[in-house]
Scaffold this active site. Sequence first.
Site, short mmCIF file in Angstrom:
data_model
loop_
_atom_site.label_atom_id
_atom_site.label_comp_id
_atom_site.label_asym_id
_atom_site.label_seq_id
_atom_site.Cartn_x
_atom_site.Cartn_y
_atom_site.Cartn_z
N LYS A 163 35.88 52.57 29.98
CA LYS A 163 36.47 53.68 30.36
C LYS A 163 35.67 55.02 30.69
O LYS A 163 34.53 54.83 30.12
CB LYS A 163 37.75 53.87 29.56
CG LYS A 163 38.65 52.42 29.01
CD LYS A 163 38.94 52.07 30.43
CE LYS A 163 40.00 50.86 29.61
NZ LYS A 163 40.59 49.89 30.88
C1 LIG Z 1 41.78 49.11 29.75
C2 LIG Z 1 43.29 49.26 30.11
C3 LIG Z 1 44.17 49.35 29.25
C4 LIG Z 1 43.94 48.89 27.66
O1 LIG Z 1 43.06 49.61 26.91
P1 LIG Z 1 42.28 48.79 25.68
O2 LIG Z 1 41.41 49.89 25.09
O3 LIG Z 1 41.21 47.93 26.42
O4 LIG Z 1 43.24 47.97 25.10
C5 LIG Z 1 45.43 49.46 29.69
N1 LIG Z 1 45.57 49.78 30.99
C6 LIG Z 1 44.85 49.95 31.69
C7 LIG Z 1 45.18 50.26 33.22
C8 LIG Z 1 43.38 49.71 31.42
O5 LIG Z 1 42.79 49.58 32.62
#
Ligand SMILES: *Cc1c(COP(=O)(O)O)cnc(C)c1O
Length: 426
Positions: free
Chosen positions: A206
């Site tokens: 992210k």
């Molecule tokens: C990565 C992601 C998540 C989940 O996040 P994590 O920290 O990996 O649990 C939820 N929604 C979207 C759209 C994502 O890209």
Amino acid sequence: MQKLDKLAIHGGTPVRHTMNAGMLRGAMVVGPEETERVAQVMRAQSMSRYYGPDNQGAVSTFEDRLGAGLGMPYTLGVSSGTAALVVALKALGIGYGDKVIVPANTFTATPGAVICCNAVPVYCDMDETLNMDPEDLERVMDDEVKAIIVVHINGHPCDMDRISAFAAKYNLPIIEDVAQAFGASYKGQQAGTFGTINAFSFQMQKIITAGEGGAVATRDFNLFERSVRYHDQGSFRDKDRYVTPGSGLTAGEAVIGQNYRMTEMAGAIMLEQWEKRDLIISSMRRNHRKIKQALKAELPGIQFRKTVDEDGDIGCILALLHDSAERAKQFVEAMTAENFFTYFMYGAKPIYMMPFLLNKKTLEKNDFPFDYPFKKPVEYREGMCPNAERILPRMTLMPVSPIMTDKEADEVIEAVVKVYRGLELV
Ligand SMILES: *Cc1c(COP(=O)(O)O)cnc(C)c1O
């Protein structure tokens, strides 16, 4: 010249000698600052936010900064983006017998969190923005729908005016899933400030990251308290930070919760990533804009993902729309040969086409929670969201890294132009 123009896939020289940077953003700028902050926590022997001989308060400081940055009074660090979605849904009281609208184009975690709360997802189609198509919301609406999760996919904001109007019409809470769009905005307002309670992810891929981590943000103290309690085994240990005397806020009753707490190490990393957010986003935005502009000039007819707010895009991905799935596949193969990381979203299909989601595969007895006797049965099938099924195989993605140099941005332009011309894509 002749030699340079020959596509690498046809035996020519690739534009790059080695594969370019892939999917990581904030992780690419981790440095001694993060290391030192984590070391501080470790030296203090206080790795949990609520314990330790010399607690550094990294998580609570990060929450305060995030809240101030968003202009949201209540923020809570949690263990992941998935946890943030679950906490948000639980805070809203979503559960067995409820339906939640989610976009057809999202990561598994979005519908997964709904199912974790014993509710079931219903899928809204997308349009050429790759985001939820507000036109399709009425189709999936019924009186068993209790919330909407909007996902600002790949760094571009959803059409929040139209989605908010729909939600207001039916009095539905909105959860924004900001996992892929930290820093994005819509008409000048930051993503993560539109919904009733909003979920962030700080997982490794992210925009800002602690490897794993997440947060929720809300303006509603009641939802915040429910979130805090749910994420910490039902307790609310630092009420004093929020409940100022005379505010009229009273402590709610404890409930059965889970452990979705953020570690102090994650909090420490997030404090440093927070300081780097503008650097990360402005770099991606600058390169993304430059690449798009150059490609528009060089290749009249090239199509990008449609936008609802060009300035609100954080520029983390260059999304190109091709005339056919076959053309898109050729583009990915040719770009890969030129050593540019190029890919399709989640198998080039809407997320409900994942067999486990399509076939409602949970670990529970009798397909719980799908066994609920819904008035309007929940059925998933191919063809359910035709635009998503039609557009996703034609949409190719290329990540833009925050450490992309000017030379690398020029190489992207060179390679895309070379491949479009070489394959006669325009
Ligand atoms: C990565 C992601 C998540 C989940 O996040 P994590 O920290 O990996 O649990 C939820 N929604 C979207 C759209 C994502 O890209």
